[in-house]
Design an enzyme around this catalytic site. Sequence first.
Site, mmCIF file in Angstrom:
data_model
loop_
_atom_site.group_PDB
_atom_site.id
_atom_site.type_symbol
_atom_site.label_atom_id
_atom_site.label_comp_id
_atom_site.label_asym_id
_atom_site.label_seq_id
_atom_site.Cartn_x
_atom_site.Cartn_y
_atom_site.Cartn_z
ATOM 1 N N LYS A 148 63.298 70.355 52.547
ATOM 2 C CA LYS A 148 62.964 69.162 51.757
ATOM 3 C C LYS A 148 61.795 68.458 52.444
ATOM 4 O O LYS A 148 61.933 67.364 52.978
ATOM 5 C CB LYS A 148 64.191 68.240 51.668
ATOM 6 C CG LYS A 148 65.304 68.775 50.790
ATOM 7 C CD LYS A 148 65.066 68.506 49.318
ATOM 8 C CE LYS A 148 65.231 67.029 48.999
ATOM 9 N NZ LYS A 148 64.871 66.740 47.598
ATOM 10 N N ASP A 150 66.426 71.454 46.713
ATOM 11 C CA ASP A 150 67.139 71.034 45.490
ATOM 12 C C ASP A 150 66.694 71.896 44.303
ATOM 13 O O ASP A 150 67.526 72.356 43.502
ATOM 14 C CB ASP A 150 66.956 69.540 45.215
ATOM 15 C CG ASP A 150 65.503 69.093 45.268
ATOM 16 O OD1 ASP A 150 64.658 69.828 45.822
ATOM 17 O OD2 ASP A 150 65.197 68.001 44.749
#
Length: 370
Positions: free
Chosen positions: A192, A225
Site C-alpha cells: 500500500k 486492496d
Amino acid sequence: MASRKLLLLPGDGIGPETMAEVEKLIALMNASGAGFETQTGAVGGAAIDEGDVPVSEATMQAALGADAVLFGAVGGPKWDGVPYETRPEAGLLRLRKDLELFANLRPAICYPALADASSLKREIVEGLDILIMRELTGGVYFGEPKEIVDLGNGQKRGIDTQLYDTHEIERIARAAFEAARTRRGKVTSMEKRNVMKTGVLWNEVVTAVHKAEYSDVTLEHMLADAGGMKLVQNPKQFDVIVTDNLFGDMLSDVAAQLTGSLGMLPSASLGAPDERTGRRRAMYEPVHGSAPDIAGQGIANPLAMIASFAMMLRYSFAMTDEADALEGAIAEVLEAGVRTGDIMAPGCRQVGTAEMGDAVAEAFGRRLAA
Ligand code: NAD
C-alpha cells in the site's frame, strides 16, 4: 540409507487427527527405505497443559536440529483464558521467529474435481494454480512498540508498528522470483505505497532486486486492496504474489476460499539456505486452524496436512517424484469422488479423516510402485 530427521508437532484440535494420516505415509515410505526418523513434540495448548508454555525449550532445540518440522494446528476455547504472551499461537510465532522462517509459501490450487465447492463460478477457479509468498517474520505482527497505553483520560491507545528493513524485503523478493522461475515466470508484488512508508520501500526494493537479478521474470506491482479485488474477480491472472506479513495473512485466506475449503490448503515456511550445508530450516503446516467445532469426531479433512507433507518432500528433501506422486494421489482420490464433509458434493462418497488418509495412501503406494 539416507537419514531424514523430522519433528512432528501435531498440536491441538484436529492437528493430531490429521497428523496421523501423514504418519501412515511416512511408514509407507520408510518401508521402502526413505529413512525418515521422526520425533514428536507438544506445541500450543497441548504444551501449555504439559508445562505452562506454548512451546518448551526442548521442543525448540528439536526443531532447530531437525531437517524439517511438520506442524498441525494450535488453539481452542480451552486456552482462551491464558495470558496473551503464553497463548497457544505464541508457540507457533516463536517457532517461525527462532527458525527464521521468513518466507511463507501458500499455494492455492483448485482441483477440477472441487471447482464446484468454491463460492466463485467454476470457470473463474477451475485449474487455478497460484502461489502466495508471504513475508513471515517482520512487519506489524512483530514491530515494536506493540502495546496498549493508558492515556490517563479514560482512553487507551493500542499500538502496533509496521516496519521493514531493506534486507527483509530483498530476501522475500528473491524467494518469490526464484519460485516464479520454476512456474509461469510472473511475480505480482502487493503493498500500500499510496498510504504506507513501508509500502514505498517495499516497492522500491522489489523493483531493484528484479532489475539487478531477475529481469527474465515479469514483475507487476499492485496495491494490496486492488489485489484482493482481483483475486476474487480474475484469480488466474496471477502466478506468484509476494506481499508482507499482514496483507499476506488476509490475501491467502481469500485465496483459500477460491479453492473451496480451508481443509485443502497446505503451506511451507522456509528460511535462508545455510551457507555451509545448504540446508534450509523449514516448517510445513496446513493453513487451517485447530477447528475445535469438529475436533475429535474423525471428520476433519486431512488433505491440507498431507499436501503440506508433499511440499516437505519437494522443498526440504528434493524428492520431486515422490511429491508429484503424492499430489497426483490427492487429485486421483478427489476425481474418484471420495470426499470429507467440508468438500462433499452430490454423487460423491462421504468419508472420515482416516478413510480419506487410507485412500490417498493406497493411491500413493500404487504410484510409487509404478
Ligand atoms: P479454523 O481454521 O480452525 O476453522 C475454521 C472453519 O473451517 C471451521 O468451521 C472448521 O471446522 C473448518 N475447518 C478447518 N479446517 C478443516 C479441515 N481440515 N477439515 C474440515 N473442516 C475444517 O479457524 P478458527 O475456527 O478461526 O480457529 C479455531 C482455532 O484455531 C482458534 O483457536 C484459532 O486461534 C486457531 N488457529 C490456529 C491456526 C494455526 O495453528 N496455524 C490457524 C488459524 C487458527
